[in-house]
Design a protein around this motif. Structure first.
Motif, mmCIF file in Angstrom:
data_model
loop_
_atom_site.group_PDB
_atom_site.id
_atom_site.type_symbol
_atom_site.label_atom_id
_atom_site.label_comp_id
_atom_site.label_asym_id
_atom_site.label_seq_id
_atom_site.Cartn_x
_atom_site.Cartn_y
_atom_site.Cartn_z
ATOM 1 N N LEU A 8 0.824 -1.217 0.000
ATOM 2 C CA LEU A 8 0.000 0.000 0.000
ATOM 3 C C LEU A 8 0.855 1.264 0.000
ATOM 4 O O LEU A 8 0.473 2.299 -0.555
ATOM 5 N N LEU A 9 2.017 1.190 0.627
ATOM 6 C CA LEU A 9 2.939 2.326 0.614
ATOM 7 C C LEU A 9 3.723 2.390 -0.688
ATOM 8 O O LEU A 9 3.980 3.467 -1.235
ATOM 9 N N LEU A 10 4.098 1.202 -1.170
ATOM 10 C CA LEU A 10 5.026 1.123 -2.290
ATOM 11 C C LEU A 10 4.387 1.491 -3.628
ATOM 12 O O LEU A 10 4.985 2.229 -4.422
ATOM 13 N N VAL A 11 3.193 0.960 -3.887
ATOM 14 C CA VAL A 11 2.564 1.173 -5.194
ATOM 15 C C VAL A 11 2.385 2.668 -5.504
ATOM 16 O O VAL A 11 2.738 3.116 -6.607
ATOM 17 N N ILE A 34 7.222 -8.368 -3.868
ATOM 18 C CA ILE A 34 7.726 -6.990 -3.967
ATOM 19 C C ILE A 34 9.034 -6.957 -4.761
ATOM 20 O O ILE A 34 9.260 -6.053 -5.566
ATOM 21 N N LEU A 35 9.889 -7.966 -4.542
ATOM 22 C CA LEU A 35 11.132 -8.046 -5.315
ATOM 23 C C LEU A 35 10.841 -8.261 -6.794
ATOM 24 O O LEU A 35 11.493 -7.679 -7.660
ATOM 25 N N SER A 71 13.486 2.121 -3.331
ATOM 26 C CA SER A 71 12.253 2.390 -2.586
ATOM 27 C C SER A 71 11.668 1.105 -2.018
ATOM 28 O O SER A 71 11.216 1.062 -0.866
ATOM 29 N N VAL A 72 11.692 0.049 -2.831
ATOM 30 C CA VAL A 72 11.205 -1.259 -2.381
ATOM 31 C C VAL A 72 11.964 -1.698 -1.133
ATOM 32 O O VAL A 72 11.379 -2.109 -0.125
ATOM 33 N N GLY A 73 13.289 -1.604 -1.207
ATOM 34 C CA GLY A 73 14.120 -2.032 -0.085
ATOM 35 C C GLY A 73 13.866 -1.237 1.179
ATOM 36 O O GLY A 73 13.615 -1.805 2.251
ATOM 37 N N PHE A 74 13.887 0.074 1.062
ATOM 38 C CA PHE A 74 13.736 0.917 2.253
ATOM 39 C C PHE A 74 12.335 0.803 2.864
ATOM 40 O O PHE A 74 12.180 0.887 4.079
ATOM 41 N N ILE A 75 11.321 0.575 2.024
ATOM 42 C CA ILE A 75 9.963 0.405 2.570
ATOM 43 C C ILE A 75 9.848 -0.922 3.309
ATOM 44 O O ILE A 75 9.219 -1.002 4.368
#
Length: 646
Positions: A138-141, A192-193, A586-590
């Motif tokens: 929800l944060l990433l998209v 996510i990856l 962004s994926v990693g940090f989230i």
């Protein structure tokens, strides 16, 4: 985590032997209740026994006669179960029942009680996997959508990107039903990856389509040309990632295979989706792309190449100074081999602190030895009790007494100690589940037992983690070598050059070593699964940047000098690489920020930092290396046709 050990691991063989010989398994959770009398604690014990999914409950009444006044009891034994009005009850929770049972225990003991242990770790991890993955998505998209909007000229294009990759992610998740089960780490990380790594393929294709729309009036013809132009970059990127993840499937430690299979499926499905589904989807909705055009939000990177190349000498010098210390540091980092510790702002983390404040650390492990004369067993138990970090030992000879023949007692008393073939000795250690002290004690227990018996077996959470350490260290060397070799072969075939794979791999691998060396210099222990996966994932995922950059340089080098070609490549490809790196980062940090699971959080931090480091290496160091080794590249490449002028 122990479920992913191979069947021939000593701790797994010991568990299977104990299950064959004894009905009562090793406790995998500890329940502490405070401000209770012995009678009240016994009532709680009885309530715990009635919970479905709990196979065994052990407390003070199982090791001593409660009709004897507590003042006259063995105080060392007593303090392990009851002190300062607090009772510590050992519980065995059945596999696959962890979540439901821990929830029932929480309801029983309320906010003041605590639950700790291996089963709690499993329950918390399983509960968090679904919730936190959804929260991260929800944060990433929205963040990815914003990045894509900034990088395109249409409001619809980001929707097409995410639809094409989203479909492949859903199919990948659905296909896991054929695997039976997947790890919570895989469930948290793989989707996510997959999104972050394979989004590049869609970006490559639609950017090419956009370019050809300006040259060709027919959208279908523009798509054909775009597919032809972008296919080499997509197949090369997908292949390096595919084979990099494939290396994980060869790990003896099953978590690598579990995650590797999911990522390999994901990359394959994303590739098929981008090559087959996305072109059809785009041609159906190209009019929407035209109608939703917007101005370019980010200006072109003009003349950046000239500025970057002025820094080529300092860039190379810095990397040369860092690469050896980074390589040595990343192999000497302090590692955590299990799930790690939960943050203290979680119930699980707070429960550990509360329990240890009253009873200290207690890590049980079980030693199985042949059921022979009790004199030998008594001598062994006495020596075990004298080992450092051993708080107590529970066996027939010191609970019942070596002088009492087992056949004179009720079977309910003896069956927890003797099976007819083996004697069971439970050792309580004042150590963490892992670490130098825990692993040293395991080795001491094994050496001590082997002095008395030829056939000994040791099991427990610490012992499983000890085996994990032994196995993953061997896996690490194999997986890293296999990743480098397979990615190198793909680069060799792609560029038909002996030197370009070396230059590319050195640039990306340097970013991996620097990334993994940071925990050493900051004195922060690193979850080993994160280390193992990132050393593969960062190389496999970020080598795409290098491929995109080098392929463009290689073509331009046939038309102009090395310096002109590299400057133009930086100007043309910096933006695309930045977009890709910003998405992966962004994926990693989230993942790092949203996950309270130490393994997932660790993978996230390493991935986010690794993507940024890889971006820096590709933009500043790789161009310098390509220019410096230009003559060598020309001589070691097949028909390079490099421009001969100045």
């Amino acid at each position: 985590m122990a479920d992913y050990l191979p069947d021939d691991a000593p701790s797994i063989e010991a568990v299977e032997l104990m299950e064959q010989e004894f009905d009562e398994p090793v406790p995998n959770a500890r329940v502490m209740i405070q401000d209770v009398t012995v009678t009240e604690a016994l009532q709680v014990k009885q309530d715990l026994e009635e919970i479905e999914g709990i196979s065994a409950v052990t407390w003070l009444d199982d090791v001593m006669d409660l009709t004897v006044p507590l003042e006259m009891a063995d105080q060392d034994m007593l303090s392990s179960y009851y002190q300062d009005g607090a009772a510590l009850i050992s519980v065995t929770i059945e596999e696959e029942q962890e979540v439901a049972v821990t929830n029932e225990i929480y309801d029983l003991i309320g906010e003041d009680g605590t639950i700790t242990g291996e089963a709690v770790t499993t329950a918390v991890s399983q509960t968090m996997a679904g919730d936190e993955s959804m929260y991260a998505a929800l944060l990433l998209v929205p963040i990815i959508i914003i990045i894509l909007i900034l990088s395109t000229n249409s409001w619809v294009e980001p929707v097409l990107f995410l639809t094409a990759i989203g479909v492949s992610i859903l199919i990948n998740l659905g296909s896991n039903i054929f695997l039976g089960e997947v790890s919570f780490i895989t469930q948290s990380v793989a989707p996510i990856l997959q999104l972050a790594v394979s989004l590049d393929y869609a970006i490559f294709l639609l950017h090419s389509f956009s370019d050809y729309r300006k040259q060709v009036s027919d959208p279908t013809e523009a798509m054909k040309l775009a597919m032809k132009r972008s296919f080499p970059a997509i197949i090369a990127s997908a292949s390096t990632t595919f084979f990099g993840f494939m290396a994980l499937t060869f790990m003896d430690f099953g978590i690598g295979s579990d995650l590797g299979i999911n990522l390999v499926k994901g990359i394959l499905l994303s590739f098929i989706s981008v090559i087959i589904f996305l072109p059809a989807l785009t041609l159906m909705f190209y009019k929407w792309i035209d109608k939703t055009q917007h101005r370019q939000f980010i200006p072109d990177f003009k003349n950046v190449g000239s500025k970057v190349m002025k820094l080529r000498v300092p860039s190379l010098l810095i990397v040369m100074l860092l690469i050896v210390p980074a390589f040595l540091a990343q192999s000497n980092t302090t590692f955590i081999y299990g799930a790690g510790e939960f943050p203290e702002d979680t119930r699980a983390g707070q429960d550990v602190v509360k329990t240890e404040e009253v009873f200290g650390k207690e890590m049980p492990m079980v030693l199985l030895v042949p059921e022979e004369d009790r004199g030998t067993e008594e001598a062994l138990v006495q020596e075990l009790e004298g080992l450092p970090n051993v708080s107590s030992v529970m066996s027939y000879v010191n609970v019942v007494g070596a002088a009492v023949p087992p056949e004179y007692l009720d079977e309910a008393v003896t069956e927890q100690f003797y099976s007819g073939n083996y004697a069971r000795i439970t050792i309580f250690a004042q150590t963490d589940a892992e670490g130098e002290a825990a692993f040293s004690l395991i080795e001491q227990v094994k050496e001590t037992a082997d002095q008395y018996y030829d056939d000994t077996h040791l099991l427990g959470e610490s012992v499983s983690l000890y085996d994990i350490r032994e196995i993953v260290q061997e896996d690490n060397t194999f997986v890293n070598i296999m990743t480098v070799v397979t990615v190198g072969l793909v680069l060799l075939i792609t560029f038909r050059s002996l030197s370009i794979p070396v230059v590319l791999l050195l640039a990306i691998q340097a970013s991996v070593w620097i990334n993994l060396a940071i925990p050493y210099f900051t004195d922060a222990p690193l979850v080993y699964i994160g280390y193992l996966l990132i050393s593969t994932i960062q190389l496999a995922a970020t080598v795409d940047y290098g491929i995109l950059f080098t392929e463009n340089y290689y073509k331009l080098r046939q038309e102009m000098s090395a310096m002109q070609a590299i400057k133009k490549t930086i100007d043309e490809k910096l933006f695309a690489i930045f977009i890709s790196a910003s998405i992966l980062s962004s994926v990693g940090f989230i993942l790092w920020l949203t996950s309270t699971n130490p393994v997932v959080s660790s993978i996230g931090l390493l991935l986010g930092r690794g993507a940024l480091l890889a971006f820096v290496m590709v933009v500043f160091v790789l161009p310098a290396m390509l220019v410096v080794f230009d003559k060598i590249i020309e001589k070691t490449s097949w028909k390079p046709n490099f421009y001969k002028g100045k």
